[in-house]
Design an enzyme around this catalytic site. Structure first.
Site, mmCIF file in Angstrom:
data_model
loop_
_atom_site.group_PDB
_atom_site.id
_atom_site.type_symbol
_atom_site.label_atom_id
_atom_site.label_comp_id
_atom_site.label_asym_id
_atom_site.label_seq_id
_atom_site.Cartn_x
_atom_site.Cartn_y
_atom_site.Cartn_z
ATOM 1 N N ASP A 206 4.136 -4.670 -12.508
ATOM 2 C CA ASP A 206 3.709 -3.301 -12.235
ATOM 3 C C ASP A 206 2.650 -2.823 -13.219
ATOM 4 O O ASP A 206 2.540 -3.335 -14.341
ATOM 5 C CB ASP A 206 4.906 -2.348 -12.291
ATOM 6 C CG ASP A 206 5.958 -2.693 -11.252
ATOM 7 O OD1 ASP A 206 5.586 -3.216 -10.191
ATOM 8 O OD2 ASP A 206 7.150 -2.434 -11.516
ATOM 9 N N LYS A 207 1.929 -1.809 -12.810
ATOM 10 C CA LYS A 207 0.863 -1.225 -13.641
ATOM 11 C C LYS A 207 1.355 -0.890 -15.046
ATOM 12 O O LYS A 207 0.718 -1.234 -16.040
ATOM 13 C CB LYS A 207 0.321 0.040 -12.968
ATOM 14 C CG LYS A 207 -0.648 0.834 -13.831
ATOM 15 C CD LYS A 207 -0.966 2.183 -13.212
ATOM 16 C CE LYS A 207 -1.799 3.031 -14.161
ATOM 17 N NZ LYS A 207 -2.019 4.394 -13.641
#
Length: 304
Positions: A137-138
Site C-alpha cells: 500500500d501507499k
C-alpha cells in the site's frame, strides 16, 4: 509480431491453465489464464476456456502476445535500490509512495522512479505496471521484488502463487495481544457496506496471516507478521478483524492514534529463489526513522 507455441498433450491431466503452467515454467499461471481469456490459446482453431480439461493427443496453438512498449514517463525520484542484477531488483519503497500510476496518481510513483533508475523492466503487466510483480500500500513502507524481464516476472509471480516466497512485516497495533503467536485464517473480499474497503466476508478469497509478538507497550503491541497469501490490505484487514488494528491506519484503525504518515506497517524482509540461478536470496530493510522514533517514545507496561 507475436510468438507462436505448439504443444501436444501426452499423459497430462487436469485444467488447461494448470497443465500449460506446468509445461511452460517461464510463464505464470495467471499470465496463461489471461491468454485463455484473450482467446490466444486454440484447440482445433477454437478458443479454449481456462476450465477445459485436457485430453491425450490434444494439440494446442498458443499465440504469445508481443511485449508492449512502455510509455509511462521516467522521473528522477530518489529510490533505495537494495539489490539488482540483470534479471531482478529489490527496492525499499518509502511510506507515502504509490506503487504504480492510476487515475488518481498519474505520476510520482514507484514505477516512474523504476523507469528512471533501472535499464530494463518486464512488460507482462502492461505499460502501467512494468516490472511490478506484487504491491504494498501507499502508506506501507518496505521491500518489493522487481522483474527486469518477462522470464523473471513469470518466475517470481509463480513463486508468489506457490507460496514459496518469504514476506515478513513489522507492525505496531493497538491493544495488548495476549498470545505470543497466532494465525489468522479468514477470507477477504470487498466490503459489503463500503466498496472502497476490504473486509472479512464469507465469499471472499482465502487469506492467511501469521503473527508473532515482539514487544509489549502500555497501549500497543509490536508484532512480526508473515503472509501466506497476498490479498489487498490483508494485514490491515486481518488485524482489525481480531481487534488489534494497525496504529496510524486511516482506513481500518481508530481515528485518533499516533502521529505519523499512515499505518505503522513495514515490509522488512523478503526472500525468493532467483529466477535464473535458483539461488535463495533474502533481503532486509530497517524500520523507517519515524517508526523507530515512535517506538522509542512509547511507554513500556509496568507489568504484563
Amino acid at each position: 509480431m507475436s510468438d507462436k507455441l505448439e504443444i501436444t498433450i501426452t499423459k497430462e491431466q487436469g485444467r488447461i491453465d494448470k497443465v500449460l503452467s506446468e509445461k511452460l515454467p517461464s510463464y505464470s499461471r495467471s499470465q496463461i489464464q489471461q491468454w485463455l481469456k484473450d482467446g490466444l490459446v486454440l484447440l482445433n482453431n477454437q478458443q479454449v476456456k481456462a476450465n477445459y480439461k485436457v485430453r491425450a493427443e490434444d494439440h494446442f496453438i498458443i499465440n504469445i502476445p508481443e511485449e508492449k512498449t512502455l510509455d509511462i514517463k521516467a522521473s528522477d525520484i530518489p529510490l533505495d535500490i537494495v539489490y539488482q542484477d540483470q534479471d531482478v531488483a529489490v527496492v525499499n519503497k518509502p511510506q507515502g509512495m504509490v506503487v504504480h500510476p492510476s487515475k488518481g496518481h498519474p505520476d510520482h510513483t514507484l514505477v516512474n522512479a523504476l523507469l528512471f533508475h533501472l535499464d530494463h523492466l518486464s512488460s507482462i503487466n502492461g505499460v502501467i505496471r512494468p516490472g511490478i510483480v506484487h504491491r504494498i500500500d501507499k502508506d506501507t513502507s518496505g521491500l518489493l521484488m522487481v522483474a527486469k524481464n518477462d522470464h523473471s516476472h513469470a518466475s517470481l509471480a509463480q513463486q508468489l502463487q506457490d507460496k514459496t516466497t518469504l514476506r515478513e512485516y513489522t507492525a505496531l497495533v493497538h491493544g495488548n495481544i495476549k498470545h505470543q503467536k497466532g494465525t489468522i485464517t479468514a477470507p477477504i473480499g470487498r466490503s459489503k457496506t463500503n466498496r472502497q474497503m476490504q473486509d472479512v466476508v464469507e465469499d471472499g478469497k482465502p487469506a492467511v496471516t501469521h503473527f508473532t509478538v515482539l514487544e509489549h507497550f502500555t497501549d500497543f503491541t509490536l508484532i512480526k507478521l508473515q503472509l501466506e497469501t497476498g490479498r489487498t490490505h490483508q494485514i490491515r484487514v486481518h488485524m482489525k478483524y481480531i481487534g488489534y488494528p494497525i496504529a496510524g491506519d486511516p482506513v481500518y484503525g481508530p481515528k485518533k492514534t499516533l502521529a505519523g504518515n499512515g499505518q505503522f506497517l513495514h515490509a522488512g524482509v523478503i526472500g525468493f529463489n532467483h529466477p535464473v540461478t535458483d539461488q535463495w536470496m533474502t533481503f532486509e530493510a530497517a524500520l523507517p526513522e519515524i517508526f523507530q522514533k515512535t517506538l522509542a517514545n512509547l511507554e513500556k507496561p509496568i507489568d504484563f
